[in-house]
Design a protein around this motif. Structure first.
Motif, PDB file in Angstrom:
ATOM      1  N   ASN A  43      45.496  29.545 -18.618  1.00  0.00           N
ATOM      2  CA  ASN A  43      46.782  30.252 -18.688  1.00  0.00           C
ATOM      3  C   ASN A  43      46.648  31.663 -18.140  1.00  0.00           C
ATOM      4  O   ASN A  43      45.557  32.225 -18.067  1.00  0.00           O
ATOM      5  CB  ASN A  43      47.274  30.325 -20.136  1.00  0.00           C
ATOM      6  N   GLU A  44      47.786  32.234 -17.784  1.00  0.00           N
ATOM      7  CA  GLU A  44      47.799  33.627 -17.369  1.00  0.00           C
ATOM      8  C   GLU A  44      47.750  34.525 -18.601  1.00  0.00           C
ATOM      9  O   GLU A  44      48.110  34.129 -19.703  1.00  0.00           O
ATOM     10  CB  GLU A  44      49.065  33.911 -16.553  1.00  0.00           C
ATOM     11  N   ARG A  45      47.305  35.759 -18.379  1.00  0.00           N
ATOM     12  CA  ARG A  45      47.297  36.736 -19.458  1.00  0.00           C
ATOM     13  C   ARG A  45      48.744  37.067 -19.822  1.00  0.00           C
ATOM     14  O   ARG A  45      49.589  37.272 -18.956  1.00  0.00           O
ATOM     15  CB  ARG A  45      46.555  38.002 -19.036  1.00  0.00           C
ATOM     16  N   GLU A  46      49.020  37.116 -21.117  1.00  0.00           N
ATOM     17  CA  GLU A  46      50.375  37.395 -21.576  1.00  0.00           C
ATOM     18  C   GLU A  46      50.376  38.532 -22.587  1.00  0.00           C
ATOM     19  O   GLU A  46      49.408  38.724 -23.331  1.00  0.00           O
ATOM     20  CB  GLU A  46      51.002  36.147 -22.218  1.00  0.00           C
ATOM     21  N   LEU A  47      51.475  39.259 -22.613  1.00  0.00           N
ATOM     22  CA  LEU A  47      51.633  40.333 -23.585  1.00  0.00           C
ATOM     23  C   LEU A  47      51.928  39.742 -24.955  1.00  0.00           C
ATOM     24  O   LEU A  47      52.804  38.891 -25.097  1.00  0.00           O
ATOM     25  CB  LEU A  47      52.771  41.260 -23.165  1.00  0.00           C
ATOM     26  N   VAL A  48      51.200  40.199 -25.947  1.00  0.00           N
ATOM     27  CA  VAL A  48      51.418  39.785 -27.326  1.00  0.00           C
ATOM     28  C   VAL A  48      52.293  40.810 -28.045  1.00  0.00           C
ATOM     29  O   VAL A  48      53.278  40.456 -28.694  1.00  0.00           O
ATOM     30  CB  VAL A  48      50.086  39.617 -28.066  1.00  0.00           C
ATOM     31  N   ALA A  49      51.915  42.079 -27.944  1.00  0.00           N
ATOM     32  CA  ALA A  49      52.655  43.141 -28.612  1.00  0.00           C
ATOM     33  C   ALA A  49      52.304  44.473 -27.977  1.00  0.00           C
ATOM     34  O   ALA A  49      51.212  44.627 -27.416  1.00  0.00           O
ATOM     35  CB  ALA A  49      52.337  43.182 -30.107  1.00  0.00           C
ATOM     36  N   ALA A  60      56.037  39.550 -28.489  1.00  0.00           N
ATOM     37  CA  ALA A  60      56.374  38.278 -27.866  1.00  0.00           C
ATOM     38  C   ALA A  60      57.068  37.410 -28.912  1.00  0.00           C
ATOM     39  O   ALA A  60      56.747  37.473 -30.109  1.00  0.00           O
ATOM     40  CB  ALA A  60      55.115  37.587 -27.353  1.00  0.00           C
ATOM     41  N   ASP A  61      58.012  36.600 -28.465  1.00  0.00           N
ATOM     42  CA  ASP A  61      58.751  35.749 -29.404  1.00  0.00           C
ATOM     43  C   ASP A  61      57.814  34.854 -30.208  1.00  0.00           C
ATOM     44  O   ASP A  61      58.073  34.564 -31.378  1.00  0.00           O
ATOM     45  CB  ASP A  61      59.761  34.890 -28.642  1.00  0.00           C
ATOM     46  N   SER A  62      56.729  34.421 -29.583  1.00  0.00           N
ATOM     47  CA  SER A  62      55.824  33.470 -30.225  1.00  0.00           C
ATOM     48  C   SER A  62      55.074  34.063 -31.422  1.00  0.00           C
ATOM     49  O   SER A  62      54.523  33.310 -32.223  1.00  0.00           O
ATOM     50  CB  SER A  62      54.820  32.936 -29.206  1.00  0.00           C
TER      51      SER A  62
END
Length: 115
Positions: A43-49, A60-62
């Protein structure tokens, strides 16, 4: 420049908790936006907070309602309290910090959530 060092990762069962820390080498009174990101295999790097110097947060909504980001500028440290962890939270977690015109990254800490 800013060096960032993450700690607090590990192996936890689903439903468990972990607290990540990100220590900055420079006083965070001089650091603007800070954030936690994650990258799972494939997966690509994603913003968490993220959190501004003044304490405004974004999630992030998740992870909304389960994770809490905070920072202690006096200790030059940012935290991520992770509750109700799920197997899909498994990833390498990275912290970031904006200093001047540049964004700096830590080396990452592994979080593994078993089902």
């Amino acid at each position: 420049q800013v060096q960032l060092v993450e700690s607090g990762g590990g192996l936890v069962q689903a439903g468990g908790t972990l607290r990540l820390s990100c220590a900055a080498s420079r006083s965070s009174f001089y650091i603007g936006l800070m954030g936690w990101h994650r990258q799972a295999p494939g997966n690509e790097r994603e913003l968490v907070a993220s959190i501004t110097f003044g304490g405004t947060t974004n999630y992030a909504d998740s992870v909304k309602g389960r994770f809490t980001i905070s920072r202690d500028n006096a200790k030059s440290t940012m935290y991520l309290q992770m509750n109700s962890l799920k197997p899909e939270d498994t990833a390498i977690y990275y912290c970031s910090a904006v200093f001047g015109a540049s964004t700096y990254w830590g080396q990452g800490t592994q979080v593994t959530v078993s089902s």
